[in-house]
Write a protein that holds these residues in place. Structure first.
Motif, mmCIF file in Angstrom:
data_model
loop_
_atom_site.group_PDB
_atom_site.id
_atom_site.type_symbol
_atom_site.label_atom_id
_atom_site.label_comp_id
_atom_site.label_asym_id
_atom_site.label_seq_id
_atom_site.Cartn_x
_atom_site.Cartn_y
_atom_site.Cartn_z
ATOM 1 N N UNK A 141 109.346 -134.156 154.833
ATOM 2 C CA UNK A 141 110.387 -134.835 154.071
ATOM 3 C C UNK A 141 111.707 -134.076 154.158
ATOM 4 N N UNK A 142 112.782 -134.836 154.002
ATOM 5 C CA UNK A 142 114.138 -134.312 153.858
ATOM 6 C C UNK A 142 114.450 -134.430 152.380
ATOM 7 N N UNK A 143 114.896 -133.343 151.771
ATOM 8 C CA UNK A 143 115.179 -133.344 150.328
ATOM 9 C C UNK A 143 116.579 -132.808 150.087
ATOM 10 N N UNK A 144 117.328 -133.517 149.249
ATOM 11 C CA UNK A 144 118.607 -133.033 148.747
ATOM 12 C C UNK A 144 118.457 -132.838 147.251
ATOM 13 N N UNK A 145 119.026 -131.764 146.749
ATOM 14 C CA UNK A 145 118.930 -131.516 145.320
ATOM 15 C C UNK A 145 119.794 -130.352 144.906
ATOM 16 N N UNK A 146 119.428 -129.763 143.777
ATOM 17 C CA UNK A 146 120.172 -128.613 143.260
ATOM 18 C C UNK A 146 119.188 -127.600 142.706
ATOM 19 N N UNK A 147 119.605 -126.351 142.689
ATOM 20 C CA UNK A 147 118.783 -125.282 142.129
ATOM 21 C C UNK A 147 118.887 -125.294 140.616
ATOM 22 N N UNK A 148 117.749 -125.115 139.993
ATOM 23 C CA UNK A 148 117.703 -125.032 138.535
ATOM 24 C C UNK A 148 116.730 -123.923 138.169
ATOM 25 N N UNK A 149 117.169 -122.980 137.351
ATOM 26 C CA UNK A 149 116.264 -121.928 136.905
ATOM 27 C C UNK A 149 115.869 -122.217 135.460
ATOM 28 N N UNK A 150 114.673 -121.803 135.112
ATOM 29 C CA UNK A 150 114.219 -121.969 133.734
ATOM 30 C C UNK A 150 113.356 -120.773 133.354
ATOM 31 N N UNK A 151 113.304 -120.540 132.041
ATOM 32 C CA UNK A 151 112.527 -119.430 131.511
ATOM 33 C C UNK A 151 111.564 -119.948 130.462
ATOM 34 N N UNK A 152 110.437 -119.251 130.317
ATOM 35 C CA UNK A 152 109.452 -119.572 129.292
ATOM 36 C C UNK A 152 108.634 -118.331 129.002
ATOM 37 N N UNK A 153 107.852 -118.429 127.960
ATOM 38 C CA UNK A 153 106.961 -117.333 127.587
ATOM 39 C C UNK A 153 105.526 -117.778 127.852
ATOM 40 N N UNK A 208 107.708 -112.851 129.339
ATOM 41 C CA UNK A 208 108.774 -113.765 129.732
ATOM 42 C C UNK A 208 108.632 -114.071 131.220
ATOM 43 N N UNK A 209 108.689 -115.346 131.540
ATOM 44 C CA UNK A 209 108.587 -115.803 132.936
ATOM 45 C C UNK A 209 109.857 -116.542 133.299
ATOM 46 N N UNK A 210 110.138 -116.543 134.589
ATOM 47 C CA UNK A 210 111.313 -117.232 135.101
ATOM 48 C C UNK A 210 110.962 -117.824 136.452
ATOM 49 N N UNK A 211 111.472 -119.011 136.715
ATOM 50 C CA UNK A 211 111.269 -119.640 138.009
ATOM 51 C C UNK A 211 112.541 -120.363 138.430
ATOM 52 N N UNK A 212 112.670 -120.560 139.710
ATOM 53 C CA UNK A 212 113.775 -121.338 140.276
ATOM 54 C C UNK A 212 113.151 -122.523 141.001
ATOM 55 N N UNK A 213 113.643 -123.712 140.682
ATOM 56 C CA UNK A 213 113.127 -124.936 141.281
ATOM 57 C C UNK A 213 114.263 -125.693 141.951
ATOM 58 N N UNK A 214 113.892 -126.556 142.884
ATOM 59 C CA UNK A 214 114.848 -127.490 143.470
ATOM 60 C C UNK A 214 114.620 -128.818 142.768
ATOM 61 N N UNK A 215 115.618 -129.270 142.016
ATOM 62 C CA UNK A 215 115.538 -130.566 141.361
ATOM 63 C C UNK A 215 116.054 -131.589 142.359
ATOM 64 N N UNK A 216 115.152 -132.423 142.846
ATOM 65 C CA UNK A 216 115.498 -133.391 143.892
ATOM 66 C C UNK A 216 116.405 -134.473 143.334
ATOM 67 N N UNK A 217 117.452 -134.779 144.092
ATOM 68 C CA UNK A 217 118.343 -135.888 143.758
ATOM 69 C C UNK A 217 118.058 -137.077 144.670
ATOM 70 N N UNK A 218 117.538 -136.812 145.853
ATOM 71 C CA UNK A 218 117.048 -137.862 146.736
ATOM 72 C C UNK A 218 116.153 -137.233 147.777
#
Length: 162
Positions: free
Chosen positions: A74-86, A92-102
């Motif tokens: 697949x071809x994916x366009x999106x933006x980076x989004x980081x989030x934190x949780x416990x 404390x945990x942290x991850x970086x995800x690609x939030x797909x826009x298309x």
């Protein structure tokens, strides 16, 4: 000054999308592998694979759930989004995800892989081109067999619920 947060990836799904519902909002997530090739100083070809966490929301998550499968390209366009949780241990945990826009399915035999799904549907008069999550709807009783992978390009422009 305005910044730019844009990611473009071409890769293969590491597994089928995992679907979760949050107050009637659908989320699809899956790992995507991208591989780069280069030659080291000794001239040996090296494949370097990077794994990315992809997240789709709402209508785009519906499409991902219906059409994306493990190993598809697949071809994916999106933006980076980081989030934190416990976590459960209080770390404390942290991850970086690609939030797909298309995304666009690049697998050449996409229609063959999905022939069972597609052949059990009725008929669609409109071709699928670009959809935002605000106006996207896919009738599961519709026939999509006349569509090629080129026809399936989806967009989402909505704000995310976090």
């Amino acid at each position: 000054m305005i910044g730019v947060n844009k990611v473009i990836l071409i890769g293969n799904l590491g597994k089928d999308p995992e679907i979760v519902m949050f107050d009637n909002v659908k989320k699809a997530s899956f790992p995507l592998a991208t591989t780069e090739q280069y030659k080291n100083h000794e001239g040996i070809k090296i494949d370097e694979t990077e794994w990315h966490n992809i997240v789709c929301w709402r209508g785009l998550a519906d499409v991902a759930d219906k059409f994306l499968r493990k190993s598809m390209q697949v071809y994916i366009e999106g933006k980076l989004k980081s989030r934190q949780w416990e976590d459960r241990e209080g770390n404390k945990r942290r991850t970086v995800e690609v939030v797909a826009e298309n995304f666009k399915i690049l697998t050449k035999n996409f229609n063959n892989q999905n022939s069972n799904y597609l052949s059990n549907q009725n008929s669609v008069s409109d071709s699928l081109e670009d959809f935002s999550t605000n106006d996207f709807s896919l009738d599961t009783d519709s026939d999509l067999s006349n569509l090629s992978s080129e026809d399936l390009k989806f967009k989402t422009n909505s704000d995310l619920p976090f």
